[in-house]
Design a protein around this motif. Structure first.
Motif, PDB file in Angstrom:
ATOM      1  N   ASP A  20       3.738  -9.208 -11.216  1.00 24.52           N
ATOM      2  CA  ASP A  20       3.551  -8.087 -10.395  1.00 24.52           C
ATOM      3  C   ASP A  20       2.846  -6.863 -11.416  1.00 24.52           C
ATOM      4  O   ASP A  20       3.289  -6.941 -12.473  1.00 24.52           O
ATOM      5  CB  ASP A  20       4.705  -7.694  -9.314  1.00 24.52           C
ATOM      6  N   ARG A  21       2.218  -6.101 -10.446  1.00 21.94           N
ATOM      7  CA  ARG A  21       1.696  -4.914 -11.317  1.00 21.94           C
ATOM      8  C   ARG A  21       1.237  -3.895 -10.393  1.00 21.94           C
ATOM      9  O   ARG A  21       1.208  -4.175  -9.108  1.00 21.94           O
ATOM     10  CB  ARG A  21       0.574  -5.176 -12.223  1.00 21.94           C
ATOM     11  N   GLN A  22       1.345  -2.514 -10.720  1.00 23.38           N
ATOM     12  CA  GLN A  22       0.834  -1.429  -9.883  1.00 23.38           C
ATOM     13  C   GLN A  22      -0.497  -1.099 -10.439  1.00 23.38           C
ATOM     14  O   GLN A  22      -0.714  -0.856 -11.785  1.00 23.38           O
ATOM     15  CB  GLN A  22       1.746  -0.571  -9.906  1.00 23.38           C
ATOM     16  N   THR A  23      -1.320  -0.528  -9.567  1.00 21.71           N
ATOM     17  CA  THR A  23      -2.682  -0.025 -10.118  1.00 21.71           C
ATOM     18  C   THR A  23      -3.042   1.047  -9.194  1.00 21.71           C
ATOM     19  O   THR A  23      -2.437   1.429  -8.326  1.00 21.71           O
ATOM     20  CB  THR A  23      -3.882  -1.198  -9.970  1.00 21.71           C
ATOM     21  N   LEU A  24      -4.242   1.528  -9.482  1.00 20.12           N
ATOM     22  CA  LEU A  24      -4.617   3.049  -8.805  1.00 20.12           C
ATOM     23  C   LEU A  24      -4.908   2.727  -7.482  1.00 20.12           C
ATOM     24  O   LEU A  24      -5.625   1.491  -6.995  1.00 20.12           O
ATOM     25  CB  LEU A  24      -6.082   3.669  -9.531  1.00 20.12           C
ATOM     26  N   LEU A  25      -5.056   3.658  -6.636  1.00 18.34           N
ATOM     27  CA  LEU A  25      -5.608   3.691  -5.289  1.00 18.34           C
ATOM     28  C   LEU A  25      -6.535   4.918  -5.078  1.00 18.34           C
ATOM     29  O   LEU A  25      -5.851   6.073  -5.299  1.00 18.34           O
ATOM     30  CB  LEU A  25      -4.619   3.477  -4.123  1.00 18.34           C
ATOM     31  N   SER A  26      -7.644   4.681  -4.781  1.00 16.44           N
ATOM     32  CA  SER A  26      -8.559   5.997  -4.672  1.00 16.44           C
ATOM     33  C   SER A  26      -8.338   6.779  -3.394  1.00 16.44           C
ATOM     34  O   SER A  26      -8.173   6.262  -2.218  1.00 16.44           O
ATOM     35  CB  SER A  26     -10.191   5.440  -4.538  1.00 16.44           C
ATOM     36  N   ALA A  27      -8.155   8.100  -3.775  1.00 15.15           N
ATOM     37  CA  ALA A  27      -7.969   9.152  -2.395  1.00 15.15           C
ATOM     38  C   ALA A  27      -8.858   8.827  -1.101  1.00 15.15           C
ATOM     39  O   ALA A  27      -8.670   9.150   0.038  1.00 15.15           O
ATOM     40  CB  ALA A  27      -7.919  10.487  -2.827  1.00 15.15           C
ATOM     41  N   ILE A  69       0.712  -1.350  -0.025  1.00 14.24           N
ATOM     42  CA  ILE A  69       0.018   0.135  -0.071  1.00 14.24           C
ATOM     43  C   ILE A  69       0.894   1.264   0.103  1.00 14.24           C
ATOM     44  O   ILE A  69       1.500   1.469   0.689  1.00 14.24           O
ATOM     45  CB  ILE A  69      -0.877   0.087   1.249  1.00 14.24           C
ATOM     46  N   ASP A  70       0.918   2.059  -1.080  1.00  9.13           N
ATOM     47  CA  ASP A  70       1.598   3.343  -1.024  1.00  9.13           C
ATOM     48  C   ASP A  70       0.570   4.614  -0.773  1.00  9.13           C
ATOM     49  O   ASP A  70      -0.217   4.911  -1.872  1.00  9.13           O
ATOM     50  CB  ASP A  70       2.299   3.773  -2.490  1.00  9.13           C
ATOM     51  N   LEU A  71       0.347   4.917   0.332  1.00 12.28           N
ATOM     52  CA  LEU A  71      -0.749   5.980   0.627  1.00 12.28           C
ATOM     53  C   LEU A  71      -0.337   7.597   0.165  1.00 12.28           C
ATOM     54  O   LEU A  71      -0.851   8.237  -0.205  1.00 12.28           O
ATOM     55  CB  LEU A  71      -1.260   6.211   2.096  1.00 12.28           C
ATOM     56  N   THR A  72       0.998   7.496  -0.355  1.00  8.44           N
ATOM     57  CA  THR A  72       1.615   8.869  -0.596  1.00  8.44           C
ATOM     58  C   THR A  72       1.254   9.145  -2.021  1.00  8.44           C
ATOM     59  O   THR A  72       0.650   9.948  -2.740  1.00  8.44           O
ATOM     60  CB  THR A  72       3.086   8.865  -0.331  1.00  8.44           C
ATOM     61  N   ASN A  73       1.665   7.831  -3.129  1.00  5.06           N
ATOM     62  CA  ASN A  73       1.585   8.072  -4.609  1.00  5.06           C
ATOM     63  C   ASN A  73       0.168   7.376  -4.780  1.00  5.06           C
ATOM     64  O   ASN A  73       0.065   7.646  -6.054  1.00  5.06           O
ATOM     65  CB  ASN A  73       2.718   7.236  -5.037  1.00  5.06           C
TER      66      ASN A  73
END
Length: 318
Positions: free
Chosen positions: A164-171, A147-151
């Motif tokens: 592996d992959r990266q995806t969006l995290l809703s603010a 979990i990257d809460l900053t980015n």
């Protein structure tokens, strides 16, 4: 069959190559079915003909989906390449042609109405499925370090296709995620006092015996009970089981009077479709979903009736 020396050899070979537990179970299932289909003959005494007959039987008699047939093929290719050590060559089997159905997609309003019916970690999990386009297994396997809460991003590890992959995290999920992580770390601290921690990949736990004490390895959604590790047998805490989310989802959908068949994967379908409807590039959606081929992502363009970017009915232009 499950305890046969041959299948145990296959199991050890799969683990030696670092495959996931789910892949191990799937491959053993199809290898076992292949052996039973051929009257329990040893694979060493069977060749491409028997493999072709089995794959044809799946397509013509069992009417399996093409992806199911592909999984069975992958298992048998692994068997003959790494265990029997015999190349199968061109099998020439009949490919399954079972119709692929369009996925069920909800409107944004329907998604939000379902989420509002949920509480606690159930609400957070379904919000992540929709907000980040996750599979339910990917969501429940999330660890604190993912979990990257900053980015505002999530790292999905060892997903379908061993990547592996990266995806969006809703603010909007920042605060509830912080609260959930704090609760999970408190569970970890209590477990650590007893010498217990989250379940870890077998190789990692051997190399770093104290890794279970590190906050980054804790599951964001830990199980409420302890269980033996599936490989080592040691007592540990796994993540929540997906059945818990499905049970919570059913009454929420019923309360919203939604008639479509809604499952956990419906929110991933809705994530992709809504991104495309809002003008997101299909290649970007492909990467966020973790699809190997853009053709898998193109199914969502059919859902919204735009099979090519920007294409609308000529009647709407008149």
């Amino acid at each position: 069959m499950s305890k046969s020396p041959f299948l145990e050899t296959v199991r050890e070979n799969i683990r030696l190559r670092g495959y996931s537990l789910r892949t191990e179970q799937t491959y053993l299932h199809w290898i076992r079915r292949f052996i039973l289909f051929n009257g329990k003959k040893h694979p060493q005494d069977m060749h491409a003909v028997e493999v072709r007959d089995f794959l044809n039987w799946l397509a013509n008699k069992r009417n399996v989906a093409i992806n199911t047939q592909k999984v069975a093929l992958n298992a048998l290719v692994f068997l003959y390449k790494h265990i029997v050590q015999h190349e199968l060559g061109d099998l020439g089997f009949t490919h399954a042609v079972k119709q692929r159905f369009l996925p069920v997609v909800l409107t944004p309003q329907q998604v939000l109405s379902i989420i509002e019916q949920l509480n606690g970690h159930h609400k957070l999990i379904v919000s992540l499925l929709y907000g980040s386009g996750l599979r339910i297994s990917e969501c429940l396997r999330l660890r604190v370090q993912d979990i990257d809460l900053t980015n505002l991003s999530l790292t999905v590890r060892d997903s379908k296709g061993h990547k592996d992959r990266q995806t969006l995290l809703s603010a909007k999920l920042t605060e509830p995620l912080q609260q959930q992580i704090a609760a999970a770390l408190q569970v970890q601290q209590q477990d650590n006092v007893k010498g217990i921690g989250p379940s870890l990949p077998y190789a990692l736990s051997r190399k770093y015996p104290n890794a279970f004490r590190q906050p980054g390895w804790m599951f964001v959604f830990p199980s409420t009970s302890l269980c033996p590790h599936p490989l080592t047998g040691e007592l540990c805490r796994h993540h929540l089981h997906d059945s818990i989310i499905r049970k919570a989802l059913a009454p929420a959908v019923a309360a919203c009077q939604i008639r479509q068949r809604v499952g956990c994967h419906t929110f991933r379908h809705s994530f992709a479709t809504h991104l495309l409807q809002n003008g997101c590039d299909i290649r970007t959606v492909q990467e966020l979903l973790g699809h190997n081929d853009v053709s898998s992502t193109q199914i969502y363009t059919h859902v919204i009736g735009q099979h090519y970017a920007g294409t609308i009915s000529p009647l709407d232009r008149s």
